[in-house]
Design a protein around this motif. Sequence first.
Motif, short mmCIF file in Angstrom:
data_model
loop_
_atom_site.label_atom_id
_atom_site.label_comp_id
_atom_site.label_asym_id
_atom_site.label_seq_id
_atom_site.Cartn_x
_atom_site.Cartn_y
_atom_site.Cartn_z
N ARG A 30 0.84 -1.21 0.00
CA ARG A 30 0.00 0.00 0.00
C ARG A 30 0.87 1.25 0.00
NH1 ARG A 30 -3.41 -3.44 2.92
NH2 ARG A 30 -2.40 -2.98 4.91
N ALA A 31 1.98 1.20 0.73
CA ALA A 31 2.90 2.35 0.77
C ALA A 31 3.54 2.58 -0.60
CB ALA A 31 3.97 2.13 1.84
N VAL A 32 3.83 1.50 -1.32
CA VAL A 32 4.36 1.66 -2.68
C VAL A 32 3.33 2.39 -3.53
CG1 VAL A 32 4.98 0.45 -4.83
CG2 VAL A 32 5.92 -0.33 -2.65
N GLY A 33 2.09 1.96 -3.47
CA GLY A 33 1.04 2.60 -4.26
C GLY A 33 0.86 4.07 -3.91
N ALA A 34 0.86 4.36 -2.61
CA ALA A 34 0.70 5.75 -2.17
C ALA A 34 1.87 6.61 -2.65
CB ALA A 34 0.59 5.81 -0.65
N SER A 35 3.06 6.06 -2.59
CA SER A 35 4.23 6.84 -3.03
C SER A 35 4.21 7.07 -4.54
CB SER A 35 5.53 6.15 -2.61
OG SER A 35 5.69 4.92 -3.29
N LEU A 36 3.72 6.08 -5.29
CA LEU A 36 3.60 6.26 -6.74
C LEU A 36 2.57 7.34 -7.07
CD1 LEU A 36 3.75 2.55 -7.93
CD2 LEU A 36 5.46 4.33 -8.33
N ARG A 37 1.46 7.31 -6.35
CA ARG A 37 0.41 8.33 -6.60
C ARG A 37 0.89 9.73 -6.25
NH1 ARG A 37 -2.45 4.01 -4.72
NH2 ARG A 37 -2.53 4.78 -2.58
N SER A 38 1.73 9.83 -5.22
CA SER A 38 2.20 11.15 -4.80
C SER A 38 3.46 11.59 -5.54
CB SER A 38 2.47 11.16 -3.29
OG SER A 38 3.62 10.39 -2.98
#
Length: 100
Positions: A30-38
């Motif tokens: 989930r942190a990977v996804g959040a970092s990609l989105r940001s």
Amino acid sequence: MKGQLWRATNPRLGEEERARLVSELMDARRAVGASLRSGDTSAEKAARAKVHAAKTALGERGPVWWSDGAPDENRKLIKNSSYADWWMGQAGSRTSGSKG
């Protein structure tokens, strides 16, 4: 990826430890996804390191956890692995309408 082998979790892990590690893995993904989105590349790198650490602890990466001498064919295409003949036999039985 379809048709690719992926290493299973080490079955000798206790249920509590396995559940904890899977939870850490999901948090890291989930942190990977959040970092990609940001667009935060440093957060992405840290999150991917956590994914790797969790997968290694689960036995899905790193040193093999089995002792029968079988090669580690993780991420190998099935057709290029030692399981190719077996897999083709399985695929044939699945497409012939048999269930199971």
